[in-house]
Design a protein around this motif. Structure first.
Motif, mmCIF file in Angstrom:
data_model
loop_
_atom_site.group_PDB
_atom_site.id
_atom_site.type_symbol
_atom_site.label_atom_id
_atom_site.label_comp_id
_atom_site.label_asym_id
_atom_site.label_seq_id
_atom_site.Cartn_x
_atom_site.Cartn_y
_atom_site.Cartn_z
ATOM 1 N N ILE A 34 0.889 -1.149 -0.036
ATOM 2 C CA ILE A 34 -0.010 0.029 -0.016
ATOM 3 C C ILE A 34 0.916 1.132 -0.087
ATOM 4 N N ALA A 35 0.707 2.047 -0.745
ATOM 5 C CA ALA A 35 1.327 3.457 -1.188
ATOM 6 C C ALA A 35 1.058 4.262 0.121
ATOM 7 N N GLY A 36 2.069 5.138 0.338
ATOM 8 C CA GLY A 36 1.768 6.137 1.355
ATOM 9 C C GLY A 36 0.629 6.774 1.342
ATOM 10 N N MET A 37 -0.071 6.509 2.482
ATOM 11 C CA MET A 37 -1.516 7.241 2.669
ATOM 12 C C MET A 37 -1.432 8.516 3.476
ATOM 13 N N ILE A 38 -1.881 9.475 3.215
ATOM 14 C CA ILE A 38 -1.785 10.666 4.060
ATOM 15 C C ILE A 38 -3.339 10.934 4.515
ATOM 16 N N GLY A 39 -3.202 12.225 5.359
ATOM 17 C CA GLY A 39 -4.683 12.327 6.064
ATOM 18 C C GLY A 39 -5.588 13.098 5.325
ATOM 19 N N TRP A 40 -5.843 12.805 3.969
ATOM 20 C CA TRP A 40 -6.821 13.308 3.209
ATOM 21 C C TRP A 40 -7.896 12.697 2.630
ATOM 22 N N ASP A 41 -9.047 12.768 2.407
ATOM 23 C CA ASP A 41 -9.846 11.639 2.202
ATOM 24 C C ASP A 41 -9.857 11.361 0.760
ATOM 25 N N ALA A 42 -10.698 10.524 0.039
ATOM 26 C CA ALA A 42 -10.558 9.828 -1.136
ATOM 27 C C ALA A 42 -10.704 10.877 -2.422
ATOM 28 N N ASP A 43 -11.073 12.135 -1.870
ATOM 29 C CA ASP A 43 -11.480 13.129 -3.006
ATOM 30 C C ASP A 43 -9.936 13.946 -2.979
ATOM 31 N N GLY A 44 -8.986 13.647 -2.033
ATOM 32 C CA GLY A 44 -7.937 14.496 -1.899
ATOM 33 C C GLY A 44 -8.172 16.008 -1.005
ATOM 34 N N VAL A 45 -9.093 15.855 -0.233
ATOM 35 C CA VAL A 45 -9.549 17.030 0.675
ATOM 36 C C VAL A 45 -9.013 16.665 2.313
ATOM 37 N N PHE A 46 -8.184 17.559 2.902
ATOM 38 C CA PHE A 46 -8.057 17.500 4.175
ATOM 39 C C PHE A 46 -8.992 18.069 4.908
ATOM 40 N N HIS A 47 -9.583 17.493 5.968
ATOM 41 C CA HIS A 47 -10.513 17.924 6.833
ATOM 42 C C HIS A 47 -10.104 18.634 8.159
ATOM 43 N N THR A 48 -8.670 18.241 8.251
ATOM 44 C CA THR A 48 -7.953 19.038 9.591
ATOM 45 C C THR A 48 -6.643 18.995 9.364
ATOM 46 N N ASP A 49 -5.983 19.968 10.328
ATOM 47 C CA ASP A 49 -4.503 19.960 10.269
ATOM 48 C C ASP A 49 -4.115 19.510 11.541
ATOM 49 N N ASP A 50 -4.995 18.999 12.373
ATOM 50 C CA ASP A 50 -4.848 18.376 13.705
ATOM 51 C C ASP A 50 -3.874 16.752 13.233
ATOM 52 N N PHE A 51 -2.925 16.838 13.877
ATOM 53 C CA PHE A 51 -1.890 15.544 13.796
ATOM 54 C C PHE A 51 -2.770 14.338 14.040
ATOM 55 N N GLY A 52 -3.460 14.156 15.165
ATOM 56 C CA GLY A 52 -4.347 13.006 15.409
ATOM 57 C C GLY A 52 -5.470 12.738 14.483
ATOM 58 N N GLY A 53 -6.158 13.967 14.148
ATOM 59 C CA GLY A 53 -7.106 13.639 12.841
ATOM 60 C C GLY A 53 -6.290 13.181 11.507
ATOM 61 N N GLN A 54 -5.057 13.646 11.402
ATOM 62 C CA GLN A 54 -4.533 13.221 9.969
ATOM 63 C C GLN A 54 -4.431 11.718 10.130
ATOM 64 N N CYS A 55 -3.829 11.384 11.222
ATOM 65 C CA CYS A 55 -3.419 9.864 11.591
ATOM 66 C C CYS A 55 -4.514 9.067 11.232
ATOM 67 N N ARG A 56 -5.705 9.458 11.987
ATOM 68 C CA ARG A 56 -6.853 8.683 11.850
ATOM 69 C C ARG A 56 -7.301 8.401 10.286
#
Length: 136
Positions: A34-56
């Motif tokens: 699995i390629a590197g996954m970051i904290g955005w959704d399937a549409d490439g949208v970040f919903h938070t800049d919170d570290f824990g939220g991005q990890c989730r």
């Protein structure tokens, strides 16, 4: 191996059990990378800049790819975490641990975490890359 060919943690004799990961994992089956996954959704949208939220969200993205391949968190054998700020990562450890338990579940995974200067996506604070062994 376990009777159902699930990955099995390896702990050398006399070593203390690590907290939150495994020193090694034995597995067999079909490999999923699995390629590197970051904290955005399937549409490439970040919903938070919170570290824990991005990890989730990054963990949820990993879980979604696993599910699409017929797997689950139990099939993960290796994870590499790239974080842009180790202090922020450590400060969010409880929230990250909770997200990990709820989304992935299994802690018997060989893991590495590395602090990096930056990630390709400027808003990304974490990127998680995974290797999983799916049943044959």
């Amino acid at each position: 191996m376990t009777p159902d060919n699930e990955p099995q943690a390896v702990l050398p004799e006399g070593w203390p059990r690590p907290k939150g990961y495994a020193n090694g994992v034995v597995a067999s089956g079909r490999m999923l990378f699995i390629a590197g996954m970051i904290g955005w959704d399937a549409d490439g949208v970040f919903h938070t800049d919170d570290f824990g939220g991005q990890c989730r969200q990054a963990l949820q993205n990993v879980a979604d790819v696993l599910r699409a391949a017929g797997g689950s968190g139990d099939n993960i054998v290796r994870m590499t975490w790239y974080v842009t700020d180790k202090r922020e990562y450590l400060a969010a450890s409880r929230e990250v641990g909770r997200a990990f338990r709820e989304v992935i579940g299994n802690y018997d995974i060989a893991m590495t975490a590395v602090e990096v200067k930056a990630l390709i996506e400027d808003r990304a604070k974490v990127e998680i890359e995974v290797t999983a062994m799916l049943p044959s």
